[in-house]
Design an enzyme around this catalytic site. Structure first.
Site, short mmCIF file in Angstrom:
data_model
loop_
_atom_site.label_atom_id
_atom_site.label_comp_id
_atom_site.label_asym_id
_atom_site.label_seq_id
_atom_site.Cartn_x
_atom_site.Cartn_y
_atom_site.Cartn_z
N ASP A 1 17.50 -12.89 14.69
CA ASP A 1 18.45 -13.11 13.59
C ASP A 1 18.24 -14.54 13.05
OD1 ASP A 1 21.61 -11.81 12.96
OD2 ASP A 1 21.03 -13.78 12.21
N ILE A 2 18.21 -14.68 11.72
CA ILE A 2 17.97 -16.02 11.14
C ILE A 2 19.18 -16.95 11.33
CG2 ILE A 2 16.14 -15.91 9.40
CD1 ILE A 2 18.35 -15.16 7.37
N HIS B 1 21.67 -1.83 12.47
CA HIS B 1 21.11 -2.82 13.39
C HIS B 1 22.08 -3.10 14.53
CE1 HIS B 1 23.24 -4.95 10.16
NE2 HIS B 1 23.64 -5.78 11.10
N ASN C 1 28.02 -3.75 13.77
CA ASN C 1 29.06 -3.77 12.75
C ASN C 1 28.78 -2.59 11.82
OD1 ASN C 1 29.92 -6.21 13.86
ND2 ASN C 1 28.57 -7.41 12.53
#
Ligand code: AMP
Ligand code: ZN
Length: 136
Positions: A30-31, A98, A85
């Site tokens: 994840d960025i 994801h 989510n």
């Protein structure tokens, strides 16, 4: 899905820090990590979220997420949160399914939700509604 950023990552059209790949699943950092190593595990095929995925694919992503979580523990995390989510109101921002795999440490200041109290018979009532929804 032409415009989907995660589809583009799977195809190599956008850069990513890949950590795992198999026939059906892709995983990359994840960025904006909760902690370094925070990984997103995704089906290579485009699905909007878990509700859109065949059960078999839900299983494949979950197994890959566990593999990544095991690896994250091995390199020093003290615990791991695994979560998804699903839907805008649940905080979903990228609409390609994801699963977040988040390394945790005792003092990392990342806070989870605070539980509410049920009112009166609400707990029994909502349990009954869910049971009926599962078995109409
Ligand atoms: P969610 O709120 O569950 O939809 O989370 C989407 C996640 O995707 C966020 O944690 C973002 O930081 C992450 N994200 C968005 N764009 C990228 C990207 N290009 N590469 C890696 N992670 C990304
Ligand atoms: Zn996609």
């Amino acid at each position: 899905m032409e415009s989907c950023i995660f589809c583009k990552i799977v195809k190599g059209e956008l850069p990513s820090s890949k950590v795992y790949e198999d026939v059906d699943v892709f995983a990359f950092l994840d960025i904006k990590p909760v902690n370094p190593g925070h990984t997103l595990v995704i089906p290579k095929k485009h699905y909007v979220n878990v509700h859109d995925m065949p059960d078999e694919m839900v299983g494949k992503v979950a197994i890959a997420a566990k593999k990544v979580a095991d690896a994250i523990l091995k390199i020093g995390a003290k615990g791991v949160n695994i979560g998804t989510n699903n839907g805008k109101d649940a905080g979903q921002v990228v609409f390609h399914a994801h699963t977040h795999v988040m390394p945790r440490y005792g003092n990392d200041k990342f806070s989870l939700w605070v539980g509410k109290e049920y009112d009166g018979d609400e707990r029994q009532e909502v349990a009954e509604k869910i049971r009926q929804s599962l078995n109409p």
